[in-house]
Design a protein around this motif. Sequence first.
Motif, PDB file in Angstrom:
ATOM      1  N   LYS A 131       0.831  -1.204   0.000  1.00  0.00           N
ATOM      2  CA  LYS A 131       0.000   0.000   0.000  1.00  0.00           C
ATOM      3  C   LYS A 131       0.866   1.256   0.000  1.00  0.00           C
ATOM      4  CE  LYS A 131      -4.101   1.988   2.173  1.00  0.00           C
ATOM      5  NZ  LYS A 131      -5.193   1.736   3.146  1.00  0.00           N
ATOM      6  N   GLU A 132       1.926   1.230   0.796  1.00  0.00           N
ATOM      7  CA  GLU A 132       2.840   2.382   0.849  1.00  0.00           C
ATOM      8  C   GLU A 132       3.478   2.622  -0.510  1.00  0.00           C
ATOM      9  OE1 GLU A 132       6.844   3.992   0.865  1.00  0.00           O
ATOM     10  OE2 GLU A 132       6.493   1.831   0.876  1.00  0.00           O
ATOM     11  N   GLN A 133       3.858   1.544  -1.201  1.00  0.00           N
ATOM     12  CA  GLN A 133       4.496   1.685  -2.514  1.00  0.00           C
ATOM     13  C   GLN A 133       3.533   2.304  -3.519  1.00  0.00           C
ATOM     14  OE1 GLN A 133       4.248   0.482  -5.686  1.00  0.00           O
ATOM     15  NE2 GLN A 133       6.287   1.028  -6.407  1.00  0.00           N
ATOM     16  N   ILE A 134       2.289   1.847  -3.515  1.00  0.00           N
ATOM     17  CA  ILE A 134       1.280   2.344  -4.467  1.00  0.00           C
ATOM     18  C   ILE A 134       0.993   3.819  -4.226  1.00  0.00           C
ATOM     19  CG2 ILE A 134      -1.136   2.155  -5.183  1.00  0.00           C
ATOM     20  CD1 ILE A 134      -0.900  -0.883  -4.393  1.00  0.00           C
ATOM     21  N   LEU A 135       0.746   4.178  -2.980  1.00  0.00           N
ATOM     22  CA  LEU A 135       0.340   5.552  -2.658  1.00  0.00           C
ATOM     23  C   LEU A 135       1.482   6.558  -2.807  1.00  0.00           C
ATOM     24  CD1 LEU A 135      -1.912   4.949   0.486  1.00  0.00           C
ATOM     25  CD2 LEU A 135      -2.647   5.457  -1.846  1.00  0.00           C
ATOM     26  N   ASN A 136       2.708   6.115  -2.573  1.00  0.00           N
ATOM     27  CA  ASN A 136       3.844   7.043  -2.588  1.00  0.00           C
ATOM     28  C   ASN A 136       4.559   7.110  -3.930  1.00  0.00           C
ATOM     29  OD1 ASN A 136       3.348   7.683   0.055  1.00  0.00           O
ATOM     30  ND2 ASN A 136       4.925   6.355   0.895  1.00  0.00           N
ATOM     31  N   ASP A 137       4.094   6.337  -4.900  1.00  0.00           N
ATOM     32  CA  ASP A 137       4.716   6.381  -6.227  1.00  0.00           C
ATOM     33  C   ASP A 137       4.180   7.600  -6.980  1.00  0.00           C
ATOM     34  OD1 ASP A 137       5.835   5.996  -8.688  1.00  0.00           O
ATOM     35  OD2 ASP A 137       4.902   4.047  -9.082  1.00  0.00           O
ATOM     36  N   LYS A 138       4.989   8.607  -7.081  1.00  0.00           N
ATOM     37  CA  LYS A 138       4.593   9.845  -7.766  1.00  0.00           C
ATOM     38  C   LYS A 138       5.234   9.952  -9.156  1.00  0.00           C
ATOM     39  CE  LYS A 138       2.498  11.003  -3.977  1.00  0.00           C
ATOM     40  NZ  LYS A 138       1.037  10.807  -3.858  1.00  0.00           N
ATOM     41  N   SER A 139       5.799   8.865  -9.640  1.00  0.00           N
ATOM     42  CA  SER A 139       6.480   8.888 -10.931  1.00  0.00           C
ATOM     43  C   SER A 139       5.478   8.849 -12.076  1.00  0.00           C
ATOM     44  CB  SER A 139       7.427   7.692 -11.046  1.00  0.00           C
ATOM     45  OG  SER A 139       6.681   6.487 -11.213  1.00  0.00           O
ATOM     46  N   LYS A 140       5.977   9.049 -13.287  1.00  0.00           N
ATOM     47  CA  LYS A 140       5.118   8.994 -14.467  1.00  0.00           C
ATOM     48  C   LYS A 140       4.624   7.577 -14.739  1.00  0.00           C
ATOM     49  CE  LYS A 140       9.015   8.404 -17.658  1.00  0.00           C
ATOM     50  NZ  LYS A 140       9.729   8.959 -18.825  1.00  0.00           N
ATOM     51  N   ASN A 141       5.220   6.582 -14.074  1.00  0.00           N
ATOM     52  CA  ASN A 141       4.827   5.186 -14.264  1.00  0.00           C
ATOM     53  C   ASN A 141       3.897   4.674 -13.166  1.00  0.00           C
ATOM     54  OD1 ASN A 141       6.180   4.490 -16.688  1.00  0.00           O
ATOM     55  ND2 ASN A 141       8.126   4.473 -15.572  1.00  0.00           N
ATOM     56  N   SER A 142       3.321   5.571 -12.385  1.00  0.00           N
ATOM     57  CA  SER A 142       2.483   5.181 -11.258  1.00  0.00           C
ATOM     58  C   SER A 142       1.112   4.680 -11.708  1.00  0.00           C
ATOM     59  CB  SER A 142       2.307   6.395 -10.333  1.00  0.00           C
ATOM     60  OG  SER A 142       1.243   6.199  -9.442  1.00  0.00           O
ATOM     61  N   THR A 143       0.727   3.480 -11.256  1.00  0.00           N
ATOM     62  CA  THR A 143      -0.621   2.980 -11.555  1.00  0.00           C
ATOM     63  C   THR A 143      -1.668   3.839 -10.858  1.00  0.00           C
ATOM     64  OG1 THR A 143      -0.495   1.413  -9.694  1.00  0.00           O
ATOM     65  CG2 THR A 143       0.120   0.585 -11.880  1.00  0.00           C
ATOM     66  N   TYR A 144      -1.365   4.299  -9.662  1.00  0.00           N
ATOM     67  CA  TYR A 144      -2.307   5.145  -8.914  1.00  0.00           C
ATOM     68  C   TYR A 144      -2.609   6.428  -9.689  1.00  0.00           C
ATOM     69  CZ  TYR A 144      -4.111   7.953  -5.019  1.00  0.00           C
ATOM     70  OH  TYR A 144      -4.893   8.750  -4.213  1.00  0.00           O
ATOM     71  N   LEU A 145      -1.573   7.093 -10.173  1.00  0.00           N
ATOM     72  CA  LEU A 145      -1.778   8.368 -10.859  1.00  0.00           C
ATOM     73  C   LEU A 145      -2.418   8.192 -12.232  1.00  0.00           C
ATOM     74  CD1 LEU A 145       1.458  10.340  -9.910  1.00  0.00           C
ATOM     75  CD2 LEU A 145      -0.831  10.504  -8.908  1.00  0.00           C
ATOM     76  N   ILE A 146      -2.084   7.106 -12.936  1.00  0.00           N
ATOM     77  CA  ILE A 146      -2.690   6.905 -14.262  1.00  0.00           C
ATOM     78  C   ILE A 146      -4.165   6.564 -14.118  1.00  0.00           C
ATOM     79  CG2 ILE A 146      -2.238   4.439 -14.609  1.00  0.00           C
ATOM     80  CD1 ILE A 146      -1.764   7.190 -17.234  1.00  0.00           C
ATOM     81  N   LEU A 147      -4.542   5.830 -13.070  1.00  0.00           N
ATOM     82  CA  LEU A 147      -5.954   5.561 -12.822  1.00  0.00           C
ATOM     83  C   LEU A 147      -6.687   6.848 -12.447  1.00  0.00           C
ATOM     84  CD1 LEU A 147      -5.802   2.165 -10.876  1.00  0.00           C
ATOM     85  CD2 LEU A 147      -6.834   2.559 -13.126  1.00  0.00           C
ATOM     86  N   LYS A 148      -6.061   7.660 -11.640  1.00  0.00           N
ATOM     87  CA  LYS A 148      -6.652   8.941 -11.233  1.00  0.00           C
ATOM     88  C   LYS A 148      -6.952   9.808 -12.457  1.00  0.00           C
ATOM     89  CE  LYS A 148      -5.468  12.937  -8.305  1.00  0.00           C
ATOM     90  NZ  LYS A 148      -6.522  12.857  -7.271  1.00  0.00           N
ATOM     91  N   GLU A 149      -5.999   9.866 -13.374  1.00  0.00           N
ATOM     92  CA  GLU A 149      -6.183  10.661 -14.581  1.00  0.00           C
ATOM     93  C   GLU A 149      -7.276  10.076 -15.484  1.00  0.00           C
ATOM     94  OE1 GLU A 149      -3.556  12.322 -18.371  1.00  0.00           O
ATOM     95  OE2 GLU A 149      -2.789  10.689 -17.133  1.00  0.00           O
ATOM     96  N   THR A 150      -7.289   8.745 -15.605  1.00  0.00           N
ATOM     97  CA  THR A 150      -8.256   8.101 -16.499  1.00  0.00           C
ATOM     98  C   THR A 150      -9.677   8.233 -15.965  1.00  0.00           C
ATOM     99  OG1 THR A 150      -6.530   6.536 -17.149  1.00  0.00           O
ATOM    100  CG2 THR A 150      -8.786   5.978 -17.752  1.00  0.00           C
ATOM    101  N   PHE A 151      -9.856   8.058 -14.661  1.00  0.00           N
ATOM    102  CA  PHE A 151     -11.189   8.268 -14.086  1.00  0.00           C
ATOM    103  C   PHE A 151     -11.679   9.686 -14.382  1.00  0.00           C
ATOM    104  CE2 PHE A 151     -10.088   4.874 -10.784  1.00  0.00           C
ATOM    105  CZ  PHE A 151     -10.918   3.932 -11.367  1.00  0.00           C
ATOM    106  N   SER A 152     -10.827  10.660 -14.160  1.00  0.00           N
ATOM    107  CA  SER A 152     -11.232  12.056 -14.342  1.00  0.00           C
ATOM    108  C   SER A 152     -11.649  12.354 -15.778  1.00  0.00           C
ATOM    109  CB  SER A 152     -10.087  12.985 -13.929  1.00  0.00           C
ATOM    110  OG  SER A 152      -9.827  12.877 -12.547  1.00  0.00           O
ATOM    111  N   SER A 153     -10.941  11.765 -16.727  1.00  0.00           N
ATOM    112  CA  SER A 153     -11.194  12.099 -18.128  1.00  0.00           C
ATOM    113  C   SER A 153     -12.258  11.233 -18.790  1.00  0.00           C
ATOM    114  CB  SER A 153      -9.890  12.007 -18.930  1.00  0.00           C
ATOM    115  OG  SER A 153      -9.367  10.692 -18.891  1.00  0.00           O
ATOM    116  N   LYS A 154     -12.523  10.031 -18.257  1.00  0.00           N
ATOM    117  CA  LYS A 154     -13.431   9.100 -18.938  1.00  0.00           C
ATOM    118  C   LYS A 154     -14.780   8.903 -18.248  1.00  0.00           C
ATOM    119  CE  LYS A 154     -10.458   8.394 -22.188  1.00  0.00           C
ATOM    120  NZ  LYS A 154     -10.721   8.917 -23.541  1.00  0.00           N
TER     121      LYS A 154
END
Length: 282
Positions: A131-154
């Motif tokens: 959980k710590e790895q997922i939430l703290n990954d702020k890189s361009k390869n983050s699954t958390y951030l790409i899901l966040k972006e996709t939810f917002s746009s789709k």
Amino acid sequence: MTALPLPCTLFTTQNRMDDHNAKDMQCGELTAEQLKTRFRLNHVSGRVDPFTLTKFTTFNRSSSMYRNSHGASEKISRQECARILFDEFRDLSRTFSLYGPYRHLIGQMITHMQNGNGAAFTSMHLDAALKEQILNDKSKNSTYLILKETFSSKIDWENKYYPSENKDELRDAISRVKLPKFDRFKDNINGMGITVHDTWATHITLKSLQINNDSYRAVVHYKVQDHFGLDNADIFNTKFKDFIFFRIWFVLQRYDKFGFKPFMTNMEATVEITGGRNERKK
């Protein structure tokens, strides 16, 4: 268009869960001759010779991590030899787990290999590390951030749901980034690099999605599995082969006189993703 039915599996790896036929799940199939000639494992331990079942009564502990340095020896049983190897295995593991809340995990997993007879391993600390790895990954390869972006746009903001027709957008987004792993620099010394490092199989499931006005709240579940075992490629890799730690591990697992079973390492984490309309990854 219709709303995506939930819960919904968004992504699964090609590697399947509970794959006992994976190469690193083999055990007890190699003879002493094969280990010595094919894998060049003539010297395995700083404390014992597993092939002659002898204990070194004098040796240089400071060099035992990398190579043997010993003198006199005495005969021991196979069970005693395995016990000594596991003790040395645990002692050497401390080099890879110097600090942090996960440093004790490698010792527990080595003991599980010694006594668990191949049963799967779970730990609340492994779940917390995931959980710590997922939430703290702020890189361009983050699954958390790409899901966040996709939810917002789709999301269909007018009708307040995520369209079924856009399900593949989520899968494709995850496919473009890096699944959670423990290969950061700090993982080399915090215990996670040696216990998990890479992973074998990952399932990502959208459990729920609430949409209110111009914001959303998604609950996403990660199920990740690794194998605590070594395959041939691992021990042929000079990065690992020179360490007594990995030689002991390979022999305990693969030598036909020992055959201690590798096992599945199971991790799970549920994370909350929140965002807003037309929000983009920063």
